[in-house]
Motif scaffolding. Structure first.
Motif, PDB file in Angstrom:
ATOM      1  N   ASN A  93     106.890  79.267  52.436  1.00 57.51           N
ATOM      2  CA  ASN A  93     106.654  80.317  53.418  1.00 57.51           C
ATOM      3  C   ASN A  93     106.024  79.660  54.641  1.00 57.51           C
ATOM      4  O   ASN A  93     104.943  79.090  54.556  1.00 57.51           O
ATOM      5  N   ILE A  94     106.729  79.733  55.772  1.00 59.75           N
ATOM      6  CA  ILE A  94     106.252  79.035  56.969  1.00 59.75           C
ATOM      7  C   ILE A  94     105.370  79.910  57.850  1.00 59.75           C
ATOM      8  O   ILE A  94     104.683  79.390  58.711  1.00 59.75           O
ATOM      9  N   GLY A  95     105.390  81.222  57.656  1.00 57.06           N
ATOM     10  CA  GLY A  95     104.472  82.064  58.424  1.00 57.06           C
ATOM     11  C   GLY A  95     105.091  83.301  59.005  1.00 57.06           C
ATOM     12  O   GLY A  95     106.138  83.779  58.568  1.00 57.06           O
ATOM     13  N   ASP A  96     104.416  83.802  60.035  1.00 55.46           N
ATOM     14  CA  ASP A  96     104.756  85.093  60.628  1.00 55.46           C
ATOM     15  C   ASP A  96     104.847  84.976  62.145  1.00 55.46           C
ATOM     16  O   ASP A  96     104.050  84.270  62.765  1.00 55.46           O
ATOM     17  N   ILE A  97     105.803  85.702  62.699  1.00 53.14           N
ATOM     18  CA  ILE A  97     105.965  85.800  64.149  1.00 53.14           C
ATOM     19  C   ILE A  97     105.792  87.265  64.528  1.00 53.14           C
ATOM     20  O   ILE A  97     106.322  88.149  63.858  1.00 53.14           O
ATOM     21  N   MET A  98     105.073  87.509  65.615  1.00 52.88           N
ATOM     22  CA  MET A  98     104.934  88.853  66.169  1.00 52.88           C
ATOM     23  C   MET A  98     105.484  88.841  67.585  1.00 52.88           C
ATOM     24  O   MET A  98     105.142  87.960  68.377  1.00 52.88           O
ATOM     25  N   VAL A  99     106.354  89.809  67.878  1.00 58.78           N
ATOM     26  CA  VAL A  99     107.023  89.873  69.171  1.00 58.78           C
ATOM     27  C   VAL A  99     106.790  91.240  69.798  1.00 58.78           C
ATOM     28  O   VAL A  99     106.975  92.265  69.135  1.00 58.78           O
ATOM     29  N   SER A 100     106.426  91.248  71.072  1.00 58.25           N
ATOM     30  CA  SER A 100     106.307  92.501  71.821  1.00 58.25           C
ATOM     31  C   SER A 100     107.679  92.887  72.363  1.00 58.25           C
ATOM     32  O   SER A 100     108.243  92.181  73.204  1.00 58.25           O
ATOM     33  N   VAL A 101     108.199  94.016  71.888  1.00 66.19           N
ATOM     34  CA  VAL A 101     109.480  94.523  72.378  1.00 66.19           C
ATOM     35  C   VAL A 101     109.355  94.903  73.847  1.00 66.19           C
ATOM     36  O   VAL A 101     110.290  94.698  74.640  1.00 66.19           O
ATOM     37  N   ASP A 102     108.189  95.416  74.239  1.00 60.24           N
ATOM     38  CA  ASP A 102     107.953  95.742  75.655  1.00 60.24           C
ATOM     39  C   ASP A 102     108.107  94.495  76.528  1.00 60.24           C
ATOM     40  O   ASP A 102     108.734  94.534  77.586  1.00 60.24           O
ATOM     41  N   LYS A 103     107.534  93.375  76.071  1.00 60.22           N
ATOM     42  CA  LYS A 103     107.618  92.122  76.841  1.00 60.22           C
ATOM     43  C   LYS A 103     109.054  91.592  76.876  1.00 60.22           C
ATOM     44  O   LYS A 103     109.479  91.008  77.878  1.00 60.22           O
ATOM     45  N   VAL A 104     109.805  91.770  75.785  1.00 65.51           N
ATOM     46  CA  VAL A 104     111.206  91.341  75.773  1.00 65.51           C
ATOM     47  C   VAL A 104     111.937  91.997  76.942  1.00 65.51           C
ATOM     48  O   VAL A 104     112.628  91.332  77.727  1.00 65.51           O
ATOM     49  N   ILE A 105     111.768  93.301  77.071  1.00 62.73           N
ATOM     50  CA  ILE A 105     112.467  94.055  78.116  1.00 62.73           C
ATOM     51  C   ILE A 105     111.939  93.687  79.504  1.00 62.73           C
ATOM     52  O   ILE A 105     112.721  93.413  80.423  1.00 62.73           O
ATOM     53  N   GLU A 106     110.614  93.631  79.664  1.00 64.20           N
ATOM     54  CA  GLU A 106     110.011  93.277  80.954  1.00 64.20           C
ATOM     55  C   GLU A 106     110.466  91.892  81.419  1.00 64.20           C
ATOM     56  O   GLU A 106     110.847  91.706  82.577  1.00 64.20           O
ATOM     57  N   GLN A 107     110.379  90.907  80.525  1.00 63.67           N
ATOM     58  CA  GLN A 107     110.681  89.525  80.906  1.00 63.67           C
ATOM     59  C   GLN A 107     112.172  89.314  81.144  1.00 63.67           C
ATOM     60  O   GLN A 107     112.552  88.541  82.030  1.00 63.67           O
ATOM     61  N   ALA A 108     113.019  89.990  80.392  1.00 63.73           N
ATOM     62  CA  ALA A 108     114.467  89.867  80.616  1.00 63.73           C
ATOM     63  C   ALA A 108     114.816  90.364  82.012  1.00 63.73           C
ATOM     64  O   ALA A 108     115.580  89.716  82.741  1.00 63.73           O
ATOM     65  N   LEU A 111     113.403  87.858  84.602  1.00 67.83           N
ATOM     66  CA  LEU A 111     114.103  86.570  84.612  1.00 67.83           C
ATOM     67  C   LEU A 111     115.602  86.703  84.899  1.00 67.83           C
ATOM     68  O   LEU A 111     116.290  85.698  85.078  1.00 67.83           O
ATOM     69  N   GLY A 112     116.111  87.928  84.896  1.00 65.28           N
ATOM     70  CA  GLY A 112     117.510  88.148  85.247  1.00 65.28           C
ATOM     71  C   GLY A 112     118.500  87.781  84.167  1.00 65.28           C
ATOM     72  O   GLY A 112     119.623  87.370  84.460  1.00 65.28           O
ATOM     73  N   HIS A 113     118.094  87.888  82.916  1.00 66.41           N
ATOM     74  CA  HIS A 113     119.061  87.685  81.838  1.00 66.41           C
ATOM     75  C   HIS A 113     118.967  88.856  80.855  1.00 66.41           C
ATOM     76  O   HIS A 113     118.142  89.749  81.019  1.00 66.41           O
ATOM     77  N   SER A 114     119.798  88.830  79.845  1.00 69.60           N
ATOM     78  CA  SER A 114     119.879  89.969  78.927  1.00 69.60           C
ATOM     79  C   SER A 114     118.642  90.049  78.032  1.00 69.60           C
ATOM     80  O   SER A 114     118.023  89.028  77.715  1.00 69.60           O
ATOM     81  N   PRO A 115     118.305  91.260  77.591  1.00 61.45           N
ATOM     82  CA  PRO A 115     117.218  91.401  76.620  1.00 61.45           C
ATOM     83  C   PRO A 115     117.519  90.641  75.319  1.00 61.45           C
ATOM     84  O   PRO A 115     116.603  90.118  74.687  1.00 61.45           O
ATOM     85  N   GLN A 116     118.790  90.538  74.963  1.00 61.94           N
ATOM     86  CA  GLN A 116     119.156  89.799  73.751  1.00 61.94           C
ATOM     87  C   GLN A 116     118.811  88.315  73.895  1.00 61.94           C
ATOM     88  O   GLN A 116     118.322  87.697  72.953  1.00 61.94           O
ATOM     89  N   ARG A 117     119.059  87.763  75.074  1.00 60.77           N
ATOM     90  CA  ARG A 117     118.721  86.360  75.308  1.00 60.77           C
ATOM     91  C   ARG A 117     117.203  86.165  75.236  1.00 60.77           C
ATOM     92  O   ARG A 117     116.712  85.224  74.640  1.00 60.77           O
ATOM     93  N   GLU A 118     116.448  87.093  75.824  1.00 62.01           N
ATOM     94  CA  GLU A 118     114.994  86.993  75.796  1.00 62.01           C
ATOM     95  C   GLU A 118     114.461  87.142  74.373  1.00 62.01           C
ATOM     96  O   GLU A 118     113.569  86.397  73.957  1.00 62.01           O
ATOM     97  N   LEU A 119     115.013  88.072  73.616  1.00 56.58           N
ATOM     98  CA  LEU A 119     114.610  88.246  72.225  1.00 56.58           C
ATOM     99  C   LEU A 119     114.891  86.980  71.428  1.00 56.58           C
ATOM    100  O   LEU A 119     114.031  86.487  70.692  1.00 56.58           O
ATOM    101  N   GLY A 120     116.079  86.410  71.588  1.00 57.86           N
ATOM    102  CA  GLY A 120     116.425  85.160  70.904  1.00 57.86           C
ATOM    103  C   GLY A 120     115.486  84.034  71.297  1.00 57.86           C
ATOM    104  O   GLY A 120     115.013  83.267  70.455  1.00 57.86           O
ATOM    105  N   PHE A 121     115.195  83.935  72.593  1.00 55.73           N
ATOM    106  CA  PHE A 121     114.280  82.908  73.094  1.00 55.73           C
ATOM    107  C   PHE A 121     112.916  83.035  72.427  1.00 55.73           C
ATOM    108  O   PHE A 121     112.349  82.050  71.951  1.00 55.73           O
TER     109      PHE A 121
END
Length: 159
Positions: A93-108, A111-121
């Motif tokens: 077990n390598i651990g846990d990641i926490m992602v802000s969905v709000d930040k995914v949308i804001e940053q996408a 930065l001018g790219h898709s929310p999917q690209r930001e989520l993957g990043f």
């Protein structure tokens, strides 16, 4: 990879969940991790990640992604010692990641790219932290960000 995904927002689409599964499995294969490697991803809003960022990092604002690596060395923890004569086949077990969905949308949007690209990043970024990569100095940053770009480009989430 054994992957648990928790959507605390209750608003993430099945397509985003599938993207997270696919890109992290791809990244796991890219790093040649054992198939039974375990990890989790929790999707949350800015308010929830703000509280975690404040509590664990001392930073009083929301962030985009936070990783908690289980295999980090903590001198205050008592090690688990298994008997030498017993055979255990425990998954890693390598651990846990926490992602802000709000930040995914804001940053996408910013930065001018898709929310999917930001989520993957963000999930690949957190995943690399769980696997010992960091960006505390220029050399480490070049290595981590280069690998991150390689994985995302090879997967098909180009900028």
């Amino acid at each position: 990879m054994e992957l648990a995904i928790f959507d605390e927002t209750k608003q993430v689409s099945p397509e985003w969940i599938k993207l997270i599964e696919d890109v992290l499995n791809y990244a796991g294969d890219y790093l040649k991790l054992p198939k039974d490697t375990e990890m989790s991803v929790t999707l949350m809003d800015n308010e929830a990640i703000h509280q975690i960022n404040k509590q664990y990092r001392g930073v009083d604002k929301p962030t985009d992604v936070i990783s908690f690596a289980i295999e980090e060395n903590d001198p205050t923890e008592v090690p688990i010692i298994l008997p030498d004569d017993d055979e255990f086949d425990l998954p890693r077990n390598i651990g846990d990641i926490m992602v802000s969905v709000d930040k995914v949308i804001e940053q996408a949007k910013y930065l001018g790219h898709s929310p999917q690209r930001e989520l993957g990043f963000l999930v690949v970024h957190g995943f690399l932290h769980l696997n010992g990569y960091d960006h505390m100095n220029d050399a480490d940053e070049a290595e981590m960000f280069g690998l991150q770009r390689e994985i995302l480009d090879a997967y098909g989430l180009k900028r």
